[in-house]
Design a protein around this motif. Structure first.
Motif, PDB file in Angstrom:
ATOM      1  N   ARG A 396       0.837  -1.188   0.000  1.00 21.68           N
ATOM      2  CA  ARG A 396       0.000   0.000   0.000  1.00 21.68           C
ATOM      3  C   ARG A 396       0.879   1.248   0.000  1.00 21.68           C
ATOM      4  N   THR A 397       0.577   2.193  -0.879  1.00 16.75           N
ATOM      5  CA  THR A 397       1.360   3.422  -0.989  1.00 16.75           C
ATOM      6  C   THR A 397       0.906   4.421   0.069  1.00 16.75           C
ATOM      7  N   VAL A 398       1.837   4.842   0.902  1.00 18.31           N
ATOM      8  CA  VAL A 398       1.539   5.807   1.963  1.00 18.31           C
ATOM      9  C   VAL A 398       2.317   7.087   1.678  1.00 18.31           C
ATOM     10  N   TRP A 399       1.598   8.178   1.538  1.00 16.08           N
ATOM     11  CA  TRP A 399       2.209   9.461   1.178  1.00 16.08           C
ATOM     12  C   TRP A 399       2.445  10.311   2.413  1.00 16.08           C
ATOM     13  N   ARG A 400       3.528  11.060   2.400  1.00 19.69           N
ATOM     14  CA  ARG A 400       3.736  12.080   3.430  1.00 19.69           C
ATOM     15  C   ARG A 400       2.962  13.345   3.083  1.00 19.69           C
ATOM     16  N   GLN A 401       2.895  13.635   1.796  1.00 21.60           N
ATOM     17  CA  GLN A 401       2.170  14.803   1.298  1.00 21.60           C
ATOM     18  C   GLN A 401       0.925  14.314   0.545  1.00 21.60           C
ATOM     19  N   ASP A 479      12.317   3.889 -19.575  1.00 22.81           N
ATOM     20  CA  ASP A 479      11.007   3.290 -19.439  1.00 22.81           C
ATOM     21  C   ASP A 479      10.801   2.911 -17.976  1.00 22.81           C
ATOM     22  N   GLY A 480       9.562   2.794 -17.583  1.00 19.13           N
ATOM     23  CA  GLY A 480       9.283   2.321 -16.233  1.00 19.13           C
ATOM     24  C   GLY A 480       9.606   3.332 -15.165  1.00 19.13           C
ATOM     25  N   LEU A 481       9.102   4.550 -15.285  1.00 16.31           N
ATOM     26  CA  LEU A 481       9.345   5.603 -14.309  1.00 16.31           C
ATOM     27  C   LEU A 481       8.676   5.237 -12.985  1.00 16.31           C
ATOM     28  N   ARG A 482       9.446   5.307 -11.889  1.00 17.75           N
ATOM     29  CA  ARG A 482       8.925   4.991 -10.567  1.00 17.75           C
ATOM     30  C   ARG A 482       8.746   6.263  -9.737  1.00 17.75           C
ATOM     31  N   ILE A 483       8.058   6.112  -8.609  1.00 20.07           N
ATOM     32  CA  ILE A 483       7.810   7.271  -7.752  1.00 20.07           C
ATOM     33  C   ILE A 483       9.112   7.955  -7.366  1.00 20.07           C
ATOM     34  N   SER A 484      10.111   7.178  -6.935  1.00 19.43           N
ATOM     35  CA  SER A 484      11.364   7.770  -6.466  1.00 19.43           C
ATOM     36  C   SER A 484      12.105   8.499  -7.584  1.00 19.43           C
ATOM     37  N   ASP A 485      11.910   8.058  -8.835  1.00 19.78           N
ATOM     38  CA  ASP A 485      12.576   8.716  -9.963  1.00 19.78           C
ATOM     39  C   ASP A 485      12.110  10.153 -10.135  1.00 19.78           C
ATOM     40  N   CYS A 486      10.945  10.472  -9.584  1.00 20.28           N
ATOM     41  CA  CYS A 486      10.372  11.808  -9.782  1.00 20.28           C
ATOM     42  C   CYS A 486      10.909  12.836  -8.797  1.00 20.28           C
ATOM     43  N   PHE A 512      10.539   6.925  -1.061  1.00 23.46           N
ATOM     44  CA  PHE A 512      10.203   5.616  -1.611  1.00 23.46           C
ATOM     45  C   PHE A 512      11.441   4.850  -2.080  1.00 23.46           C
ATOM     46  N   ASP A 513      12.590   5.491  -2.020  1.00 23.80           N
ATOM     47  CA  ASP A 513      13.836   4.817  -2.393  1.00 23.80           C
ATOM     48  C   ASP A 513      14.571   4.286  -1.171  1.00 23.80           C
ATOM     49  N   THR A 514      13.920   4.314  -0.024  1.00 21.32           N
ATOM     50  CA  THR A 514      14.515   3.790   1.204  1.00 21.32           C
ATOM     51  C   THR A 514      14.057   2.350   1.430  1.00 21.32           C
ATOM     52  N   ASP A 515      14.793   1.639   2.259  1.00 23.63           N
ATOM     53  CA  ASP A 515      14.435   0.248   2.538  1.00 23.63           C
ATOM     54  C   ASP A 515      13.026   0.134   3.113  1.00 23.63           C
ATOM     55  N   ALA A 516      12.648   1.089   3.949  1.00 26.81           N
ATOM     56  CA  ALA A 516      11.345   1.016   4.622  1.00 26.81           C
ATOM     57  C   ALA A 516      10.177   1.100   3.637  1.00 26.81           C
ATOM     58  N   LYS A 517      10.388   1.795   2.508  1.00 30.28           N
ATOM     59  CA  LYS A 517       9.277   1.993   1.564  1.00 30.28           C
ATOM     60  C   LYS A 517       9.577   1.459   0.167  1.00 30.28           C
ATOM     61  N   SER A 518      10.602   0.640   0.032  1.00 32.22           N
ATOM     62  CA  SER A 518      10.987   0.178  -1.306  1.00 32.22           C
ATOM     63  C   SER A 518       9.868  -0.614  -1.983  1.00 32.22           C
ATOM     64  N   LYS A 519       9.074  -1.350  -1.188  1.00 27.58           N
ATOM     65  CA  LYS A 519       7.979  -2.125  -1.777  1.00 27.58           C
ATOM     66  C   LYS A 519       6.775  -1.260  -2.137  1.00 27.58           C
ATOM     67  N   GLN A 520       6.839   0.003  -1.769  1.00 22.23           N
ATOM     68  CA  GLN A 520       5.792   0.939  -2.173  1.00 22.23           C
ATOM     69  C   GLN A 520       6.210   1.746  -3.406  1.00 22.23           C
ATOM     70  N   ASN A 521       7.429   1.531  -3.870  1.00 19.18           N
ATOM     71  CA  ASN A 521       7.984   2.345  -4.957  1.00 19.18           C
ATOM     72  C   ASN A 521       7.423   1.878  -6.298  1.00 19.18           C
ATOM     73  N   ARG A 522       6.198   2.232  -6.556  1.00 15.95           N
ATOM     74  CA  ARG A 522       5.469   1.719  -7.711  1.00 15.95           C
ATOM     75  C   ARG A 522       5.899   2.391  -9.016  1.00 15.95           C
ATOM     76  N   LEU A 523       5.697   1.657 -10.099  1.00 12.63           N
ATOM     77  CA  LEU A 523       5.740   2.281 -11.409  1.00 12.63           C
ATOM     78  C   LEU A 523       4.577   3.263 -11.508  1.00 12.63           C
ATOM     79  N   LEU A 524       4.755   4.349 -12.233  1.00 15.96           N
ATOM     80  CA  LEU A 524       3.652   5.297 -12.381  1.00 15.96           C
ATOM     81  C   LEU A 524       2.465   4.654 -13.088  1.00 15.96           C
ATOM     82  N   THR A 525       2.735   3.650 -13.942  1.00 18.53           N
ATOM     83  CA  THR A 525       1.626   2.932 -14.580  1.00 18.53           C
ATOM     84  C   THR A 525       0.769   2.232 -13.543  1.00 18.53           C
TER      85      THR A 525
END
Length: 633
Positions: A396-401, A479-486, A512-525
């Motif tokens: 599940r993606t959890v946002w700070r903002q 290809d495959g832009l992820r949340i952390s890439d942004c 989202f590029d940290t170990d704690a949230k790496s599994k939340q680092n979704r592709l934008l698709t």
């Protein structure tokens, strides 16, 4: 195209006059229900001033935005009765109608909120976060407010769990029990008293406001003497109760249109049984549309066998789909390499489509091939493999903002080259950032802030495109832009977004590029899987075929030349009265009771010319048996 005799008989009398009263129209896939509804509404509008006051209107509602948009589009294309899209009429979703006419202006008393107007929070508006200044501690006998978006209230006043995904820290959401129901209710009412409510709460509170006020009920009946509801099979118990209350109060004219075999939102408290039950109730008159302009003869036969409800789906006599010759096929795949099996199946379907005419007769003759799965993660894994992108398990993606996702939608559209969609997404972001009630109010405020004239539309748009072009220039070539890439894009200087807000977005994306949230680092698709943001790829050998991946839920209401339905070995718990996981049993369940079976029906019925079912080795037997039954249908 003129309506056929079945469509005319559904909503018009033999002399061509629109039928009135309370009617229940069951419309099977591709039978032209939206075309029929559009023609019916246009006919009503042409006769409107003969029977109604200038301030009265037709309310044309749909359960989904997709269906609402299709209805609006067909009214535009018809070139008639443009007034239907303006006051006093209303075209929108059921939720939008309830919000505008019931919840927002009238629900404050039911909420015990002393303010003038409540605020909608949670999805789809933005992720629920405890407002600044609130304590997460709960008074005795209440749940913490962090759980506010996990529950809503049913018609009987009992809480319903609507989101059981674990929260940050892997904390489990508690199911509703007799022991905790009062604690959940106390928490909900405490937040309501602050003027905040979920969309699902809004339906409950709107019903409470309407049912407790004869004056409001009379006002709605008089204001909208005609109510037409599309996708009515997905209405919730509370939404049905709203309609039943209006009928009991003397509402003269309600049309419910839907397909009970395509009811796939029970997880969101939809109650399709209430739609079908009305067929046996006074004052409802049932009728049906069964002639499809979409599905080939073999697909119609397969869907008829799957439904097994005594109501055959047949190609329309005047439909080009009647000539589509290909059979429904079932293929097995190895458990070792599902991606390779999908790629090979896509190639075979593309081979069969190339050179043929597209079902939608588009000018470029591009055929669409949609790969469908039940679960989003399954589909994203297959799509990533098909496109050569590394796929990772997600949480599940959890946002700070709360508005980071809105910024990412802008970036996603830019990455696809959809500049005008990016402008729309950017203005939505700016509206939310500024707390404006509408995009128009947002534009006016921004022009004033930038020292522009009130009518300076061109300079305003140039400035917005300047921001978007600055973002686009920093897009990474991958290809495959992820949340952390942004995160890197948030270093861009934008005229419309303050630097401190961009820094907050950057911190959120980078987390989202940290170990704690790496599994939340979704592709934008993965974030934007709705069809307007779906990634279409031209087939590597056949330029006239394009391929995309989606879930059955996301594809509802669409038509594609070919569908590849990819299943897993088992379906998971179907949770109907005959609860099972094996496809052999699920495919024999009652369609009316089994949502998993209805999801399969929806997926199959998206196909016009070709349908292929790809299933793991050893699990193909039930699917072969289903397609074999078509010979005797």
């Amino acid at each position: 195209m003129p309506l056929n005799s079945e469509q005319r008989a559904a909503l018009w009398d033999p002399s061509g006059v629109p039928l009135r009263g309370h009617r229940l129209l069951s419309a099977r896939p591709g039978t032209g229900k939206t075309t029929t509804l559009t023609s019916y509404c246009i006919d009503l509008a042409g006769r409107w001033t003969q029977q109604h006051q200038p301030w009265q209107g037709i309310a044309m509602l749909s359960y989904t935005n997709v269906a609402k948009d299709e209805l609006q589009s067909k009214i535009h294309k018809a070139g008639k009765a443009a007034a239907l899209l303006q006051n006093p009429h209303f075209v929108g979703t059921v939720d939008a109608f309830i919000n505008q006419y019931l919840f927002l202006p009238h629900a404050t008393k039911c909420m015990a909120f002393p303010g003038d107007r409540p605020t909608l929070v949670g999805e789809p508006y933005q992720q629920w976060k405890i407002p600044p200044g609130w304590s997460n501690d709960a008074p005795a006998g209440e749940y913490k407010t962090m759980w506010f978006d996990c529950y809503t209230i049913g018609l009987n006043g009992v809480p319903i769990c609507i989101d059981d995904e674990r929260r940050l820290g892997n904390i489990r959401v508690q199911p509703v029990t007799s022991g905790n129901a009062s604690k959940i209710l106390a928490m909900k009412r405490r937040v309501w008293a602050q003027g905040l409510a979920l969309q699902s709460d809004a339906n409950y509170l709107a019903y409470q406001a309407l049912s407790s006020s004869p004056a409001l009920t009379t006002a709605i009946v008089r204001r909208f003497p005609v109510l037409i509801v599309d996708e009515a099979q997905d209405l919730t118990e509370i939404q049905h109760a709203l309609l039943d209350h209006l009928v009991a109060a003397g509402h003269p004219h309600i049309i419910l249109v839907g397909d009970e075999n395509q009811a796939i939102y029970e997880w969101n408290t939809a109650r399709p049984a209430l739609f079908t039950a009305k067929a046996a109730w006074d004052p409802w008159t049932p009728t049906a549309l069964t002639q499809s302009y979409r599905c080939s003869p073999s697909i119609c036969e397969t869907l008829t066998a799957l439904a097994d409800d005594g109501s055959p789906l047949i190609p329309a006599d005047d439909g080009k789909n009647k000539t589509y010759p290909d059979p429904v096929t079932v293929e097995e795949m190895s458990d070792d390499d599902a991606v390779a099996a999908v790629r090979a199946a896509v190639d075979r379907l593309a081979d069969s489509l190339t050179g043929s005419l597209a079902h939608d007769e588009n000018s470029a003759n591009i055929k669409s091939l949609l790969v469908l799965t039940r679960g989003a993660d399954h589909g994203l894994h297959l799509e990533a493999g098909y496109a050569g992108i590394d796929a990772k398990p997600t949480e599940r993606t959890v946002w700070r903002q709360p508005l980071t996702r809105d910024l990412l939608k802008v970036i996603y559209h830019l990455s696809l080259g959809n500049q005008y969609s990016a402008v729309e997404a950017y203005e939505t972001l700016l509206r939310k950032l500024g707390g404006h009630a509408s995009v128009a109010a947002c534009r006016a405020a921004i022009r004033q802030e930038w020292g522009m004239a009130e009518d300076a539309d061109m300079p305003y748009r140039v400035a917005l495109f300047g921001d978007l072009n600055a973002l686009k220039a920093k897009l990474p070539d991958q290809d495959g832009l992820r949340i952390s890439d942004c995160a890197a894009l948030c270093d861009t200087s934008l005229r419309a977004v303050a630097p401190n807000q961009l820094r907050a977005f950057k911190t959120d994306c980078a987390s989202f590029d940290t170990d704690a949230k790496s599994k939340q680092n979704r592709l934008l698709t993965a974030l934007f899987s709705a069809r307007e943001a779906r990634t279409w790829r031209h087939h590597h050998e056949h330029a006239d075929v394009r391929v995309a991946f989606a879930t059955a839920h996301a594809s509802k209401g669409e038509t594609h030349d070919a569908v590849l339905l990819v299943t897993k070995k088992t379906a998971g718990q179907c949770k109907c009265p005959q609860n099972a996981t094996a496809w052999k049993k699920i495919l024999e369940h009652s369609m009316a009771e089994c949502e998993v079976k209805r999801i399969v029906y929806v997926a199959m019925s998206r196909a016009a010319q070709r349908l292929m079912i790809l299933t793991p080795a050893g699990a193909a037997g039930p699917w072969h048996a289903l397609t074999a039954r078509t010979a005797s249908v």
